[in-house]
Every structure is written in structure tokens, then in C-alpha cells.
Write an enzyme that holds these catalytic residues in place. Structure first.
Site, PDB file in Angstrom:
ATOM      1  N   ASP A  87       0.812  -1.226   0.000  1.00  0.00           N
ATOM      2  CA  ASP A  87       0.000   0.000   0.000  1.00  0.00           C
ATOM      3  C   ASP A  87       0.843   1.272   0.000  1.00  0.00           C
ATOM      4  O   ASP A  87       2.007   1.278   0.411  1.00  0.00           O
ATOM      5  CB  ASP A  87      -0.874   0.035   1.260  1.00  0.00           C
ATOM      6  N   HIS A 233       3.712  -2.181   3.255  1.00  0.00           N
ATOM      7  CA  HIS A 233       3.692  -0.837   2.654  1.00  0.00           C
ATOM      8  C   HIS A 233       4.998  -0.525   1.935  1.00  0.00           C
ATOM      9  O   HIS A 233       6.071  -0.635   2.548  1.00  0.00           O
ATOM     10  CB  HIS A 233       3.467   0.226   3.740  1.00  0.00           C
TER      11      HIS A 233
HETATM   12 ZN   LIG Z   1      -2.808   3.446   3.026  1.00  0.00          ZN
END
Ligand SMILES: [Zn+2]
Length: 281
Positions: A87, A233
Site C-alpha cells: 500500500d 507498505h
Molecule cells: Zn494506506
């Protein structure tokens, strides 16, 4: 990779929690009309109802506010597949190194990109797709106030990201992940109308806040199984003691662990059929 055939969807229907909520409001209104002196009970019920709906929006893996994919479909489970999702990118520093690690392990991943960041690094977004990965929608600006937005603002934000990511990558997203996984009851009808699945995760590493790669790895690998959707992430990445982004230290060990379990990575585009866009009635 092309999407699988769309699952036919007719019209949006309210999830059970919302249907119950509508019913409660109607009941409160009816009771007040007949017996106005009961107003404290009616008001208390409505307040409790809204507290409940808000709590459901703060629980990213909840299905109370509508469909929410937290694991891959049964077919992928049977094939012992899992999905690695990344992400908040693309990030000019971290994402290219993530791509190299994925290549080294022969793994294809799904990148939930922030469209505004993709506009700042369009070549990097194209590189993600050129190297066989999947790009999906993680909003345009990733605002912390996303879950406080009304239906029109939600639609503008998500549709804008659809247009930007579709144009830059050549692949129109069919999955959406809410910023921080937070949402409200207006999101499901908007996603339905845009033909997007809400996708959260089975397990996440909290790698935007945790600086210890070993702890992040343990969170991700504990009881890991086929069908899992794993969240890391490449954007907003926390730094480890080495100064390196945590994701870069976690990924090689995570992918080696998955290989040792006989799990094969698959993208959401390959694993999750399209949700056909229909007009909300
Ligand atoms: Zn996010």
C-alpha cells in the site's frame, strides 16, 4: 493479466446492519408519533445505533457495512495461493527496490497505489505493471478524513483515482482499499456503483509504525495459510535500525517462509473476478 468474467450484480442492496438501522429509525419515528413521552428511549436507541455503525467503520475487516474481501476466493485457497499487497506507493526510493526483491523471488504482487503519488511518478507506475504486477485503487489523496466524507465526496475521490490509475497504468482497477481501512456506511453503494470490490486483508504487519522487522515478520507469518491476503507498505514505510525501509528487510524472509509452506503468490486481478458496474437504484 485480463480480469476474470464479471460476477453479475443487479442493484445495490443494503447490508443487514444498514437494513436493521433503517428499521430502527422507522420504529423510533413510529413510537414517537404514538407515544411522544418515550422520546428518551427513542433518542438513546438512535444514538446507540450510530455508535455501532461508527464502530463497524473503524473495524477494517468488518462486513457489517457491506461486502469486504478479507481472504482470497476458495479456488485460490485450493491452489494454495496467497496475495501479497503493498500500500501507499509508488515511492521513488522504496518501490524500485521492492520490485527487484519480487523479481528475485519470482513473485507477483498487488500494489494499492495512491493516485496522486502515481501522478508524481508515472514511469514507476508503468514499471510496476510492466514487471507483471497489479495496480489497484487506494484513493486519490489518501486523506485521513476519508471516512468522514459524504457519498459525493467519496465518489469523487475514488473515481478520480480510477481515472488516473487506469490512464497511467493501462489497467483499470477493480479493487479498492480504504485509507487506513476506515470507512462509513456511504462507501458500499459508491463502490457498487463504480464496480469496485472493497478489499482489506487477512493479516497486516503494521510496518508504517513498527520499526522492528522481526516483529512485523512474526505478525505476518503466524498461522499463515493458503488464501491469506497479506498487507505491507512500499509507501509511508517505517525505517528499521539499519536505516532501510522495514518492508525491504521483511520481504525476503516473508517470501522464503511462503515458499517453505508451498504457497504461491497471485495478484488480486488474477484471483478475484470483476464486480460489474451497475447503476444504484
Ligand atoms: Zn494506506
Amino acid at each position: 493479466m485480463a480480469l476474470q468474467p464479471a460476477v453479475p450484480v443487479r442493484r445495490w442492496s443494503a447490508p443487514p446492519a444498514l437494513t436493521a438501522s433503517f428499521g430502527l429509525h422507522a420504529l423510533a419515528a413510529g413510537t414517537l408519533a404514538i407515544a411522544p413521552e418515550t422520546w428518551p428511549w427513542a433518542l438513546g436507541g438512535i444514538v446507540l445505533n450510530h455508535v455501532g455503525l461508527t464502530a463497524a467503520g473503524l473495524w477494517p475487516r468488518s462486513r457489517l457495512l457491506g461486502p469486504n474481501i478479507t481472504r482470497l476466493p476458495a479456488g485460490a485457497v485450493g491452489r494454495r495461493q496467497f496475495a501479497l499487497t503493498l500500500d501507499d506507493g509508488p515511492d521513488p526510493d522504496v518501490t524500485p527496490r521492492v520490485l527487484d526483491l519480487l523479481d528475485a523471488h519470482g513473485v507477483r504482487a498487488t500494489f494499492f497505489c495512491i493516485a496522486r503519488r502515481a501522478q508524481q511518478a508515472p514511469a514507476l507506475l508503468r514499471e510496476i505493471v510492466a514487471r507483471g504486477h497489479d495496480v489497484q485503487n487506494h484513493s486519490h489523496a489518501h486523506r485521513h478524513t476519508f471516512s468522514l466524507s459524504g457519498p459525493a465526496a467519496l465518489r469523487r475521490e475514488i473515481e478520480r483515482a480510477q481515472d488516473v490509475l487506469g490512464e497511467l497504468s493501462g489497467q483499470r482497477p477493480h479493487c479498492f482499499r480504504a485509507p487506513a481501512g476506515l470507512r462509513n456506511p456511504f462507501l458500499d453503494p459508491v463502490l457498487h456503483r463504480l464496480g469496485l470490490h472493497l478489499v482489506s486483508w487477512t493479516r497486516r504487519g503494521f510496518d508504517t509504525v513498527a520499526a522492528d522487522p522481526q516483529r512485523v515478520l512474526e505478525r505476518l507469518t503466524r498461522n499463515m495459510a493458503a488464501g491469506d491476503i497479506v498487507l505491507l507498505h512500499d509507501g509511508h514505510a517505517q525505517r528499521a535500525a539499519s536505516g532501510q525501509a522495514v518492508v525491504l528487510e521483511v520481504l525476503p524472509k516473508l517470501l522464503a517462509h511462503c515458499a517453505s509452506l508451498g504457497l504461491q503468490a497471485i495478484t488480486l486481478r488474477a484471483a478475484v473476478p470483476a464486480r460489474s458496474a451497475e447503476v444504484v437504484q
